[in-house]
Design an enzyme around this catalytic site. Structure first.
Site, PDB file in Angstrom:
ATOM      1  N   LYS A   1     -38.494   0.615  19.105  1.00 26.28           N
ATOM      2  CA  LYS A   1     -38.089  -1.001  19.398  1.00 26.28           C
ATOM      3  C   LYS A   1     -36.687  -1.334  19.139  1.00 26.28           C
ATOM      4  O   LYS A   1     -35.960  -1.129  18.111  1.00 26.28           O
ATOM      5  CB  LYS A   1     -38.600  -1.555  18.135  1.00 26.28           C
ATOM      6  CG  LYS A   1     -38.844  -3.164  18.380  1.00 26.28           C
ATOM      7  CD  LYS A   1     -39.036  -4.141  17.212  1.00 26.28           C
ATOM      8  CE  LYS A   1     -38.035  -4.552  16.625  1.00 26.28           C
ATOM      9  NZ  LYS A   1     -36.934  -5.197  17.655  1.00 26.28           N
TER      10      LYS A   1
ATOM     11  N   GLU B   1     -21.071  -8.344   4.480  1.00 24.31           N
ATOM     12  CA  GLU B   1     -21.084  -7.911   5.811  1.00 24.31           C
ATOM     13  C   GLU B   1     -20.975  -9.075   6.672  1.00 24.31           C
ATOM     14  O   GLU B   1     -21.926  -9.784   6.803  1.00 24.31           O
ATOM     15  CB  GLU B   1     -22.122  -7.091   6.152  1.00 24.31           C
ATOM     16  CG  GLU B   1     -21.643  -6.202   7.541  1.00 24.31           C
ATOM     17  CD  GLU B   1     -22.733  -5.348   8.011  1.00 24.31           C
ATOM     18  OE1 GLU B   1     -24.037  -5.569   7.756  1.00 24.31           O
ATOM     19  OE2 GLU B   1     -22.538  -4.232   8.631  1.00 24.31           O
TER      20      GLU B   1
ATOM     21  N   GLU C   1     -30.102   3.560   8.132  1.00 25.24           N
ATOM     22  CA  GLU C   1     -28.871   3.563   8.425  1.00 25.24           C
ATOM     23  C   GLU C   1     -28.483   2.136   8.471  1.00 25.24           C
ATOM     24  O   GLU C   1     -28.621   1.198   9.226  1.00 25.24           O
ATOM     25  CB  GLU C   1     -28.286   4.129   9.844  1.00 25.24           C
ATOM     26  CG  GLU C   1     -28.791   5.403  10.150  1.00 25.24           C
ATOM     27  CD  GLU C   1     -28.028   6.616   9.368  1.00 25.24           C
ATOM     28  OE1 GLU C   1     -26.760   6.302   9.254  1.00 25.24           O
ATOM     29  OE2 GLU C   1     -28.484   7.711   9.111  1.00 25.24           O
TER      30      GLU C   1
HETATM   31  P1  NAD Z   1     -31.350  -6.237  11.637  1.00 28.81           P
HETATM   32  O1  NAD Z   1     -31.624  -5.689  10.551  1.00 28.81           O
HETATM   33  O2  NAD Z   1     -31.450  -7.573  11.884  1.00 28.81           O
HETATM   34  O3  NAD Z   1     -32.127  -5.759  12.835  1.00 28.81           O
HETATM   35  C1  NAD Z   1     -32.264  -4.311  13.248  1.00 28.81           C
HETATM   36  C2  NAD Z   1     -33.711  -4.043  14.141  1.00 28.81           C
HETATM   37  O4  NAD Z   1     -34.613  -4.410  13.034  1.00 28.81           O
HETATM   38  C3  NAD Z   1     -33.818  -4.962  15.214  1.00 28.81           C
HETATM   39  O5  NAD Z   1     -34.619  -4.193  16.291  1.00 28.81           O
HETATM   40  C4  NAD Z   1     -34.627  -6.069  14.710  1.00 28.81           C
HETATM   41  O6  NAD Z   1     -35.703  -6.485  15.696  1.00 28.81           O
HETATM   42  C5  NAD Z   1     -35.588  -5.279  13.562  1.00 28.81           C
HETATM   43  N1  NAD Z   1     -36.113  -6.037  12.564  1.00 28.81           N
HETATM   44  C6  NAD Z   1     -35.732  -7.346  11.973  1.00 28.81           C
HETATM   45  N2  NAD Z   1     -36.639  -7.653  11.221  1.00 28.81           N
HETATM   46  C7  NAD Z   1     -37.606  -6.814  11.127  1.00 28.81           C
HETATM   47  C8  NAD Z   1     -38.885  -6.551  10.047  1.00 28.81           C
HETATM   48  N3  NAD Z   1     -39.234  -7.607   9.228  1.00 28.81           N
HETATM   49  N4  NAD Z   1     -39.509  -5.377  10.271  1.00 28.81           N
HETATM   50  C9  NAD Z   1     -39.165  -4.427  11.069  1.00 28.81           C
HETATM   51  N5  NAD Z   1     -38.080  -4.658  12.098  1.00 28.81           N
HETATM   52  C10 NAD Z   1     -37.267  -5.687  11.914  1.00 28.81           C
HETATM   53  O7  NAD Z   1     -29.789  -5.855  12.260  1.00 28.81           O
HETATM   54  P2  NAD Z   1     -29.301  -6.343  13.493  1.00 28.81           P
HETATM   55  O8  NAD Z   1     -28.525  -7.735  13.178  1.00 28.81           O
HETATM   56  O9  NAD Z   1     -29.790  -6.058  14.716  1.00 28.81           O
HETATM   57  O10 NAD Z   1     -27.963  -5.473  13.363  1.00 28.81           O
HETATM   58  C11 NAD Z   1     -26.780  -5.488  12.754  1.00 28.81           C
HETATM   59  C12 NAD Z   1     -26.905  -4.725  11.401  1.00 28.81           C
HETATM   60  O11 NAD Z   1     -27.081  -3.335  11.596  1.00 28.81           O
HETATM   61  C13 NAD Z   1     -25.798  -4.680  10.499  1.00 28.81           C
HETATM   62  O12 NAD Z   1     -26.132  -4.739   9.052  1.00 28.81           O
HETATM   63  C14 NAD Z   1     -24.937  -3.295  10.595  1.00 28.81           C
HETATM   64  O13 NAD Z   1     -24.284  -2.893   9.726  1.00 28.81           O
HETATM   65  C15 NAD Z   1     -26.105  -2.271  10.810  1.00 28.81           C
HETATM   66  N6  NAD Z   1     -25.928  -1.104  11.560  1.00 28.81           N
HETATM   67  C16 NAD Z   1     -25.710   0.190  10.672  1.00 28.81           C
HETATM   68  C17 NAD Z   1     -25.437   1.218  11.496  1.00 28.81           C
HETATM   69  C18 NAD Z   1     -25.360   2.281  10.603  1.00 28.81           C
HETATM   70  O14 NAD Z   1     -25.502   3.419  11.410  1.00 28.81           O
HETATM   71  N7  NAD Z   1     -25.517   2.380   9.362  1.00 28.81           N
HETATM   72  C19 NAD Z   1     -25.209   1.137  12.731  1.00 28.81           C
HETATM   73  C20 NAD Z   1     -25.269  -0.009  13.386  1.00 28.81           C
HETATM   74  C21 NAD Z   1     -25.461  -1.243  12.940  1.00 28.81           C
END
Ligand code: NAD
Length: 489
Positions: free
Chosen positions: A184, A393, A259
């Site tokens: 997803k 962040e 991650e």
């Molecule tokens: P997010 O956590 O809001 O969303 C990530 C994914 O999870 C999306 O596909 C989203 O639709 C899904 N999601 C959201 N709520 C969910 C739920 N309740 N159940 C299941 N899935 C759900 O993050 P974002 O805003 O898309 O991305 C930014 C974040 O990602 C930042 O915190 C960033 O640091 C992190 N990030 C980490 C890495 C790493 O390798 N550590 C790499 C890139 C981004």
């Protein structure tokens, strides 16, 4: 929907069992170009029943006798090699899609992210025939050995900052180990990975091995976390969602890897090459509009060089002007969405209100069109480690500058957040560099550089930045499980 998709070059349907299909309930969501604020296309939104169909397709290819299970591991590798080559050859096509959907400069999507995704496929293709168990001698009357078996159906959930690359970071090792995947993507940025799905068909990946189910996290992501047919969750995203997902996946005891976010310290000592450190600091926070999990969002500077370094960084940052992401010379693109831009602007306000000194930026900007979610590179000085902008962040082009007095103070401040994703140390003293690298609690430490990645080098977090590693041999751990076999002789 297909006609629209084909006429625009975008794929906007679910990809299940090798076919592009609409959601069963017919639901869609609109994806927007953040540089123009215009709708790009409507994307099919997967509901519980669509996730179920995707998981069934993926499960069927895990059954003994299925095309995927019968395939020799090295033949799986050959498909991944073909995909790597195809992705490299089509970097312009898929890079353009990524840029329109995400707002990142075409320079990044075409020349950095897509080649990096291709290299990741190439690296894990090489592992496909090399994931082996061991023979373990334990007694004269026994022959004992281990098998490294795939975990099964992997539910991958990925964020919007590197939509193609981070999805491939999951897909490549998972498939190399013989698993199948239901992925997803983030709802803001589903288009590049749907295009990638089209390439997988051309490369001969059997139907059902990779399934893509765009949709909202709460609906589609939760359906993946809950589905008893999913064996493992590979998640990249925020710490908050990662924690919720882990709790949810515990109900069916899925193997989880996370991650997550970061607030990475970029530590500059007085004996560093300050010009190199200034260039590094700029790349650390403003590359990818600061929407980088490992962004060096805290610049920790030794007192005696604070003014000089800050002047160098600010001078360079003030020359970074937002531009049309599709222009090859643009280096600062649009923030991914209005919601994210508003979050970044709120953090900037909190920095001002809590008493940090705004050095440059601090506001929205545009590229002469009056449209688009652009934010100026922003630098704060006199930041106290307790301030919100030093702890949370932001995920945008906002740098918090913090002073330190000596190495102990630097380490204490570097480790002073709940995160532990990445860090950098700038110094000419090689012993100090290695000592600090050991003392910092982070999954990656760069010395005299920043933001360098390679598929052979594991990447992931300490502390609340997560666990499990993408990339490198370590990634194979996530996607395999060990079986011990005892033969009585
Ligand atoms: P997010 O956590 O809001 O969303 C990530 C994914 O999870 C999306 O596909 C989203 O639709 C899904 N999601 C959201 N709520 C969910 C739920 N309740 N159940 C299941 N899935 C759900 O993050 P974002 O805003 O898309 O991305 C930014 C974040 O990602 C930042 O915190 C960033 O640091 C992190 N990030 C980490 C890495 C790493 O390798 N550590 C790499 C890139 C981004």
């Amino acid at each position: 929907m297909t006609a629209t998709a084909e006429s625009t070059g975008f794929r906007n349907q679910l990809f299940i069992n090798g076919e592009f299909v609409d959601a069963k309930a017919g639901q869609t969501f609109t994806t927007v170009n953040p540089a123009t604020e215009e709708a790009i296309t409507k994307v099919a939104s997967a509901g519980v029943e669509d996730v179920d169909a995707a998981v069934r397709a993926a499960r069927a290819q895990m059954e003994p006798g299925s095309e995927w299970q019968k395939m020799k591991p090295r033949d799986r590798g050959k498909i991944l090699f073909r995909l790597a080559e195809m992705l490299g050859a089509r970097a312009e096509e898929i890079g353009r899609i990524e840029t329109i959907d995400n707002g990142k400069p075409i320079f990044e999507s075409q020349f950095v992210d897509t080649p990096a995704a291709a290299e990741c496929l190439d690296y894990f293709a090489g592992w496909a025939g090399k994931v082996t168990g061991e023979t373990i001698p334990i007694a004269e009357n026994a022959f004992t050995y281990t098998l490294r078996e795939p975990v099964g159906v992997v539910g991958a959930i990925t964020p919007w900052n590197f939509p193609l690359m981070l999805a491939v970071w999951k897909i490549a090792p998972a498939l190399a180990c013989g698993n199948t995947v239901v992925l997803k993507p983030a709802e803001n940025t589903s288009l590049s990975i749907l295009k990638f799905a089209e390439y997988t068909r051309e490369c001969g990946l059997p139907a059902g091995v990779l399934n893509i189910v765009p949709g909202p996290g709460k609906v589609t992501g939760t359906a993946i976390a809950d589905h008893p047919g999913v064996d493992a969750i590979a998640f990249t995203g925020s710490t908050e969602v990662g924690k919720a997902l882990m709790a949810r996946a515990a109900k069916t005891l899925k193997k989880v890897s996370l991650e997550l976010g970061g607030k990475s310290p970029n530590v500059v000592f007085a004996d560093a090459d300050l010009d190199a450190a200034a260039r590094g600091a700029l790349n650390a926070i403003f590359y990818g509009k600061g929407e980088v999990c490992a962004a060096g969002s805290r610049l920790l500077v030794e007192d005696s060089v604070h003014d000089e370094l800050l002047a160098k960084v600010s001078e360079r940052a003030s020359r970074m002007v937002a531009g049309d992401p599709l222009h090859p010379k643009t280096r600062l693109g649009a923030i991914v969405s209005k919601v994210q831009m508003d979050t970044v602007l709120r953090y900037i306000e909190s920095g001002k209100n809590e008493g940090a000194k705004l050095v440059i930026g601090g506001e929205r900007t545009d590229i002469g069109t009056g449209k688009g979610y652009f934010v100026k590179p922003t630098i704060f000085d006199d930041v106290d480690p307790k301030m919100t902008i030093a702890r949370e962040e932001i995920f945008g082009p906002v740098l918090a500058t913090i002073r330190f007095s000596d190495a102990n103070d630097a380490v204490e401040k570097a480790n002073g957040t709940m995160y532990g994703l990445a860090a950098a140390v700038w110094t000419r003293d090689i012993s100090k560099a290695h000592r600090i690298a050991r003392a910092i609690k982070a999954g990656t430490v760069w010395i005299n550089t920043y933001n360098l990645y390679d598929p052979a080098l594991p990447f992931g977090g300490f502390k609340e930045s997560g666990f499990g590693r993408d990339q490198g041999r370590d990634a194979l751990e996530k996607y395999t499980q060990t079986k011990s076999v005892w033969v009585n002789l």
